[in-house]
Design an enzyme around this catalytic site. Structure first.
Site: not given
Ligand code: NAD
Ligand code: WQD
Length: 343
Positions: A126, A151, A155
């Protein structure tokens, strides 16, 4: 046929990646404990892929069960490891829940990969690893800052574990650092399923537009940015999914330059919160009830990716634009309520 294990494949990014890998000719096995997904997603994936998909409902923290899966399935060419908890705020309140789930699931998968000779893993990292970056855009070389949440720390630690594990020459890694994923599959059959009140911007916008939330708070308009609101690099989830196909292909074709490779996955363009709201309103012809609120603690002001490495080395580039992102997010939001009540 190339066979891929998709952990967390019922989740938001995982489910979209299942579709893209299937279309690219991979045979898919999904593992998910449904802690943040629902079973109807499997049914919808099968509709999109027009194929039965092998699914194991199990917790990756249970090593015996993970081993049993590797034994039953005999062989995987590649693992794409999405499974993790991802709620930043919750991780601050309950850090151990995050260390236990995110790190135990990762090490269990790695132990089984080593034991059952699966060489390749693509890891969901991430942009959060960069903390408050001192230079923009962030490149893969931009140093990590101290993680602001458990979190984020999982990562950083996940990448560190993987970087160490490759020394044994049994496992190769591609870590993808996602920026801000939004959007949904054009079928509107799969998309993001936020648990409770969303924290992320896009699901909050769509839930406000549909009336599930009364009002969207814009967390600050007094930052040093052109319109005062924070800037992020939003990436369509289908583009993001395609970066995983490129990564799997790269590993299976033995094209990697290193046993541990990292790529930023974003568009390289920064969009402000207010711009996103206006584009959403304009493209979808709906009004968002929003107000300017105080800054949210822990927010980076500006974050966007340098994508040169992903473009030139991985051969991947984001193709979808902001209009696709807001239209697909809205289409999904309009459908999801009916899915949640029927299954
Ligand atoms: P998500 O929660 O939709 O998907 C994760 C899935 O993993 C879920 O379906 C959950 O049920 C499953 N899971 C969690 N723990 C588990 C376990 N112990 N055993 C089996 N299954 C398990 O999340 P996402 O948004 O699809 O994110 C996927 C990956 O990408 C994650 O590792 C997350 O940290 C990373 N990521 C997400 C974002 C984002 O903003 N969505 C950004 C950067 C990184
Ligand atoms: C985006 C922008 C808020 C909600 C998060 C995780 C990061 C990564 C990506 C997993 C920011 C603004 C948001 C609201 C708002 N995930 N905002 N009102 O913070 O960039 O990152 O998702 O790895 O780890 O922290 O994403 O969607 O929360 O916010 O004004 O109700 O929207 O301040 O500027 P962020 P976000």
């Amino acid at each position: 046929m190339k066979k891929a294990l998709i952990t967390g494949g019922m989740g938001y990014i995982g489910s979209h990646t299942v579709v893209e890998l299937h279309e690219a000719g991979y045979d898919i096995v999904i593992v998910d404990n449904l802690s943040n997904s629902r079973l109807f997603i499997l049914n919808h994936l099968e509709k999109i892929c027009k194929k039965k998909i092998t699914f194991y409902e199990l917790d990756l923290c249970d090593l015996e069960k993970v081993e049993a899966l590797f034994v039953t399935e005999k062989h995987f060419d590649v693992v794409v490891h999405f499974a993790a908890y991802k709620a930043v705020g919750e991780s601050v309140e309950q850090p151990l829940k995050y260390y236990q789930n995110n790190l135990t699931s990762l090490t269990n998968v790695l132990v089984c990969m080593e034991k059952y000779a699966c060489q390749n893993i693509v890891f969901s990292s991430s942009c959060t690893v960069y903390g408050f970056p001192k230079q923009l855009p962030v490149t893969e070389e931009t140093p990590f800052q101290k993680a602001l949440s458990a979190y984020g720390s999982t990562k950083q630690m996940g990448e560190d574990i993987l970087e160490k594990v490759v020394y044994n020459k049994k496992i190769k890694v591609i870590a993808l650092r996602y920026f801000n994923p939004v959007g949904a599959h054009h079928s509107a059959l799969i998309g993001e399923l936020p648990l409770g009140k969303p924290n992320n911007l896009m699901p909050f916008i769509t839930q406000t537009a549909i009336g599930k939330q009364d009002q969207l708070n814009v967390w600050g308009n007094d930052y040093d940015t052109p319109d005062g609101s924070c800037i992020r690099d939003y990436i369509h989830v289908v583009d993001l999914a395609k970066a995983h196909v490129k990564s799997c292909d790269r590993m299976l074709q033995k094209n990697t330059n290193d046993d541990f490779e990292v790529f930023n996955v974003g568009t390289g363009k920064g969009i402000s919160v207010l711009e996103m709201i206006h584009i959403f309103e304009q493209e979808n012809k709906v009004k968002i009830n929003f107000k300017i609120a105080n800054r949210r603690e822990g927010d980076a002001i500006v974050m966007y990716a340098d994508t040169i490495k992903a473009n030139s080395v991985l051969g991947w580039k984001a193709e979808k634009n902001l209009s696709d992102m807001v239209i697909d997010s809205w289409r999904w939001e309009q459908n999801v309520a009916s899915f949640l009540t029927t299954v």
